[in-house]
Design a protein around this motif. Structure first.
Motif, PDB file in Angstrom:
ATOM      1  N   TYR A   1      40.576  40.099  43.177  1.00 50.35           N
ATOM      2  CA  TYR A   1      40.752  40.575  44.544  1.00 50.35           C
ATOM      3  C   TYR A   1      39.390  40.678  45.232  1.00 50.35           C
ATOM      4  O   TYR A   1      39.248  40.331  46.411  1.00 50.35           O
ATOM      5  CB  TYR A   1      41.443  41.942  44.550  1.00 50.35           C
ATOM      6  CG  TYR A   1      42.894  41.933  44.125  1.00 50.35           C
ATOM      7  CD1 TYR A   1      43.892  42.352  44.994  1.00 50.35           C
ATOM      8  CD2 TYR A   1      43.286  41.532  42.847  1.00 50.35           C
ATOM      9  CE1 TYR A   1      45.231  42.372  44.616  1.00 50.35           C
ATOM     10  CE2 TYR A   1      44.611  41.541  42.452  1.00 50.35           C
ATOM     11  CZ  TYR A   1      45.582  41.959  43.337  1.00 50.35           C
ATOM     12  OH  TYR A   1      46.903  41.979  42.949  1.00 50.35           O
TER      13      TYR A   1
ATOM     14  N   LEU B   1      36.870  29.835  44.694  1.00 52.34           N
ATOM     15  CA  LEU B   1      37.561  30.837  43.893  1.00 52.34           C
ATOM     16  C   LEU B   1      37.570  30.410  42.431  1.00 52.34           C
ATOM     17  O   LEU B   1      38.071  29.341  42.097  1.00 52.34           O
ATOM     18  CB  LEU B   1      38.992  31.022  44.407  1.00 52.34           C
ATOM     19  CG  LEU B   1      39.105  31.523  45.855  1.00 52.34           C
ATOM     20  CD1 LEU B   1      40.563  31.509  46.310  1.00 52.34           C
ATOM     21  CD2 LEU B   1      38.502  32.916  46.001  1.00 52.34           C
TER      22      LEU B   1
ATOM     23  N   THR C   1      48.144  36.205  49.467  1.00 50.74           N
ATOM     24  CA  THR C   1      47.464  36.169  50.757  1.00 50.74           C
ATOM     25  C   THR C   1      47.811  34.852  51.435  1.00 50.74           C
ATOM     26  O   THR C   1      47.505  33.772  50.900  1.00 50.74           O
ATOM     27  CB  THR C   1      45.941  36.295  50.592  1.00 50.74           C
ATOM     28  OG1 THR C   1      45.647  37.505  49.883  1.00 50.74           O
ATOM     29  CG2 THR C   1      45.254  36.335  51.949  1.00 50.74           C
TER      30      THR C   1
ATOM     31  N   THR D   1      43.751  32.937  39.517  1.00 54.51           N
ATOM     32  CA  THR D   1      43.910  32.704  40.948  1.00 54.51           C
ATOM     33  C   THR D   1      44.366  31.271  41.202  1.00 54.51           C
ATOM     34  O   THR D   1      43.806  30.327  40.641  1.00 54.51           O
ATOM     35  CB  THR D   1      42.590  32.958  41.696  1.00 54.51           C
ATOM     36  OG1 THR D   1      42.240  34.346  41.586  1.00 54.51           O
ATOM     37  CG2 THR D   1      42.713  32.594  43.171  1.00 54.51           C
TER      38      THR D   1
ATOM     39  N   LEU E   1      38.148  37.159  46.200  1.00 55.82           N
ATOM     40  CA  LEU E   1      38.804  36.636  47.399  1.00 55.82           C
ATOM     41  C   LEU E   1      38.318  37.361  48.646  1.00 55.82           C
ATOM     42  O   LEU E   1      38.090  36.725  49.689  1.00 55.82           O
ATOM     43  CB  LEU E   1      40.328  36.775  47.262  1.00 55.82           C
ATOM     44  CG  LEU E   1      41.154  36.307  48.467  1.00 55.82           C
ATOM     45  CD1 LEU E   1      40.891  34.837  48.770  1.00 55.82           C
ATOM     46  CD2 LEU E   1      42.640  36.538  48.226  1.00 55.82           C
ATOM     47  N   ALA E   2      38.131  38.678  48.562  1.00 55.56           N
ATOM     48  CA  ALA E   2      37.648  39.434  49.723  1.00 55.56           C
ATOM     49  C   ALA E   2      36.270  38.956  50.152  1.00 55.56           C
ATOM     50  O   ALA E   2      35.986  38.836  51.351  1.00 55.56           O
ATOM     51  CB  ALA E   2      37.621  40.923  49.396  1.00 55.56           C
TER      52      ALA E   2
ATOM     53  N   LEU F   1      36.614  35.732  52.035  1.00 57.51           N
ATOM     54  CA  LEU F   1      37.254  35.898  53.345  1.00 57.51           C
ATOM     55  C   LEU F   1      36.496  36.845  54.276  1.00 57.51           C
ATOM     56  O   LEU F   1      36.890  37.006  55.432  1.00 57.51           O
ATOM     57  CB  LEU F   1      38.671  36.435  53.155  1.00 57.51           C
ATOM     58  CG  LEU F   1      39.655  35.544  52.396  1.00 57.51           C
ATOM     59  CD1 LEU F   1      40.998  36.262  52.253  1.00 57.51           C
ATOM     60  CD2 LEU F   1      39.844  34.206  53.096  1.00 57.51           C
TER      61      LEU F   1
ATOM     62  N   ALA G   1      42.503  41.003  51.147  1.00 57.34           N
ATOM     63  CA  ALA G   1      42.763  40.272  49.915  1.00 57.34           C
ATOM     64  C   ALA G   1      43.887  40.977  49.175  1.00 57.34           C
ATOM     65  O   ALA G   1      43.765  42.160  48.834  1.00 57.34           O
ATOM     66  CB  ALA G   1      41.507  40.212  49.048  1.00 57.34           C
ATOM     67  N   TYR G   2      44.970  40.249  48.916  1.00 58.48           N
ATOM     68  CA  TYR G   2      46.154  40.850  48.322  1.00 58.48           C
ATOM     69  C   TYR G   2      46.686  39.978  47.195  1.00 58.48           C
ATOM     70  O   TYR G   2      46.221  38.859  46.982  1.00 58.48           O
ATOM     71  CB  TYR G   2      47.236  41.027  49.393  1.00 58.48           C
ATOM     72  CG  TYR G   2      46.872  42.044  50.443  1.00 58.48           C
ATOM     73  CD1 TYR G   2      47.102  43.399  50.236  1.00 58.48           C
ATOM     74  CD2 TYR G   2      46.264  41.656  51.642  1.00 58.48           C
ATOM     75  CE1 TYR G   2      46.764  44.332  51.194  1.00 58.48           C
ATOM     76  CE2 TYR G   2      45.917  42.587  52.597  1.00 58.48           C
ATOM     77  CZ  TYR G   2      46.166  43.933  52.370  1.00 58.48           C
ATOM     78  OH  TYR G   2      45.816  44.860  53.311  1.00 58.48           O
TER      79      TYR G   2
ATOM     80  N   TYR H   1      50.625  38.586  54.001  1.00 55.48           N
ATOM     81  CA  TYR H   1      50.349  39.005  52.626  1.00 55.48           C
ATOM     82  C   TYR H   1      51.583  39.631  52.004  1.00 55.48           C
ATOM     83  O   TYR H   1      52.538  40.004  52.703  1.00 55.48           O
ATOM     84  CB  TYR H   1      49.196  40.015  52.585  1.00 55.48           C
ATOM     85  CG  TYR H   1      49.447  41.339  53.291  1.00 55.48           C
ATOM     86  CD1 TYR H   1      49.914  42.445  52.586  1.00 55.48           C
ATOM     87  CD2 TYR H   1      49.205  41.485  54.654  1.00 55.48           C
ATOM     88  CE1 TYR H   1      50.131  43.661  53.219  1.00 55.48           C
ATOM     89  CE2 TYR H   1      49.420  42.688  55.299  1.00 55.48           C
ATOM     90  CZ  TYR H   1      49.881  43.780  54.576  1.00 55.48           C
ATOM     91  OH  TYR H   1      50.098  44.977  55.209  1.00 55.48           O
TER      92      TYR H   1
END
Length: 292
Positions: A255, A218, A198, A223, A258-259, A262, A194-195, A148
């Motif tokens: 963010y 997403l 990533t 993004t 995405l988190a 994941l 999530a960055y 990341y």
């Protein structure tokens, strides 16, 4: 963000590789050469000796550093900085391990970790596109499982009072990283979080259905998901890295999205390392800052 804390913020580019250093030695050296070329060959001029005292990096010390990184022995360490007293500056850190000959306290999920730090002034001067380009150049050399790039609070070299303030600010500004180096002790092939950038490698990207499967999940407008060689990918959350500010309602929805995607593969501290300034409950809350 509190101006008093701004000196403790930089940008970190970090990669985790769940394999032995013997398989990575030349790759890490190429990545370091790329980083030194980007920041200037005379920028990293200090290193810690065996006792932890800072020494100037002369030609002989640089050659020893190169030989250390190219050595395929079981454990390898290297740290180079621009200024020993600078809280967040230019910094390279690497820790390489052996999965075939682990130490007596090594977890089988331990990974090699390479970190490349940039001060906030670098981002301001050259812009986010340049920083992202550097991250991609570094990634091209390293067979990462995850990685990341993010704004980061540096807790090292900080007075105790400042560290405690940073530990409070991290909940207000969820886009600023707080991970410490020991994450590599048991991260395995999991994803650190999530960055802004990533990096996803195998096996996680495959389990997500590749870049197409990930892209389909997403929907945030800024993004992007980019395919990288060797079945890897980079997810970029907007043009600039964002700190966020939950007090102002800036909770970084991209963010959070995405988190959530994941979440089954995200890293969580096993709780074996106790930090009195950041106890397990706070650490768990921070790890789930985009999920709860």
């Amino acid at each position: 963000m509190d101006g008093a804390m701004f000196s403790g913020i930089g940008l970190i580019i970090r990669f985790f590789m769940h394999r032995s250093h013997a398989d990575l030695a030349t790759s890490v050296m190429r990545a370091l050469d790329t980083y030194r070329h980007a920041v200037g060959p005379d920028t990293l001029v200090w290193y810690p000796d065996a006792e932890g005292d800072w020494r100037r990096l002369d030609n002989s010390a640089w050659e020893r550093t190169r030989q250390t990184l190219l050595d395929t022995s079981t454990h390898t360490f290297a740290t180079l900085v621009d200024q020993p007293t600078r809280i967040v500056g230019f910094r390279f850190e690497y820790e390489g391990i052996s999965l075939e000959e682990p130490g007596s306290f090594d977890d089988p999920r331990r990974a090699c970790v390479a970190s490349f730090w940039l001060p906030s002034t670098f981002l301001e001067k050259w812009g986010p596109g340049h920083a992202r380009g550097l991250a991609l150049e570094l990634a091209a050399h390293l067979p990462f499982n995850s990685g990341y790039a993010s704004l980061v609070f540096s807790r090292s070299e900080q007075p105790v009072g400042v560290v405690r303030q940073l530990n409070t600010l991290c909940f207000r500004h969820p886009g600023v990283d707080m991970f410490e180096h020991p994450v590599s002790w048991d991260i395995g092939t999991r994803i650190p979080g999530a960055y802004w950038l990533t990096f996803l490698g195998q096996p996680v990207l495959g389990e997500l259905g590749g870049t197409e499967g990930l892209s389909a999940r997403l929907t945030a407008p800024d993004t992007t998901v980019q395919q990288l060689p060797e079945d890897r990918a980079i997810v970029t959350l907007g043009l600039w890295p964002e700190a966020g500010d939950v007090d102002a309602g800036e909770n970084l929805p991209a963010y959070r999205e995405l988190a959530r995607v994941l979440e089954p593969w995200l890293y969580h501290d096993s709780g074996t390392r106790f930090d009195p300034d950041f106890p397990p409950g706070d650490k768990r809350r921070w790890e789930r800052r985009f999920l709860d």
